[in-house]
Design an enzyme around this catalytic site. Sequence first.
Site, PDB file in Angstrom:
ATOM      1  CG  LEU A  87      -2.014  -1.101   1.228  1.00 35.87           C
ATOM      2  CD1 LEU A  87      -2.835  -1.022   2.515  1.00 35.87           C
ATOM      3  CD2 LEU A  87      -2.928  -1.022   0.018  1.00 35.87           C
ATOM      4  CB  CYS A  88       4.087   2.259  -0.050  1.00 37.69           C
ATOM      5  SG  CYS A  88       4.962   0.713  -0.260  1.00 37.69           S
ATOM      6  N   GLY A  89       2.089   2.525  -3.166  1.00 34.90           N
ATOM      7  CA  GLY A  89       2.236   2.858  -4.579  1.00 34.90           C
ATOM      8  C   GLY A  89       3.207   1.919  -5.292  1.00 34.90           C
TER       9      GLY A  89
END
Length: 292
Positions: A87-89
């Site tokens: 969930l950090c691109g």
Amino acid sequence: MPGLKDVKDKIVGVKKTAQITKAMNMVASAKLRGAQDKMESFRPYAEKFADTMRELSQGMEDANLPLMEVREVKTVEIVVVTSDRGLCGSFNSHIVKTVEKLIAQYSGEGKAVSLVTVGKKGSQAFKKTGKIRVSYNDIMGSFQMFNAREISQDITENFLNGDSDQVDIVYGKFYSVAMQKPERGELLPIKPLESEAAQEEAAGGSGSYIYEPDPNEIMEVLLPLYLNVQVYHSMLEVGASEHAARMTAMDNATNACKDMIKELTQLYNKARQAAVTGELMDIVGGAEALKG
């Protein structure tokens, strides 16, 4: 056109998602402050340590120090530092792609490649390749210097045993909250500063130093510490980059949720208007039929 209840349920679901992404953005922002301060405080130490090592290593015989031994490269080991959580691109995927290009390059040159993965995402990405020698998972959330020491001791032992002739490291470097890029460095063998660069540095006023005890004795102690510092520094960079990337990704997700809510609200209003219009048509039609 979907029913009113379906559209309303979607709006409620997207609003809940937006609340989650906003909360994750705030958590990442709070964690980023601490990670960034820690990283920026350590950067000058790591840079000065590297400068000192280069100054000490000038003119040394690499045969005297095993960690500086330059030999024919047949096997390359790559230390891959990623985050444990997602969930950090595209932060982790960029690191993975950089490593994949390096593997293709070395394989094309006829060199064998092994991997040391630090962080669960790197381990998951390269699990099927069969190139992972050792993995260090679930440490990026709360790592300390002893974790970096353990990793550096492992890759040093592998290098000294002759199982690797060169050790590279790939990690995500923190430039700003909006920019984190993969960075590649060479850990082993530790190479001395080139004479031309040394002359330029001396011309810039760095000066020369007299060392006591002998530089060889100092280097024997400092070389393992230097590796510890480099590995720990890369882990700090990834720690700060991960929170920055997650903060940006969650902010984008929150904005996307707002756009979806706006579109769904418009769709809900159209569906409601169509339903009301249909009911009015039925009433008018019924009234006309009674009149007739």
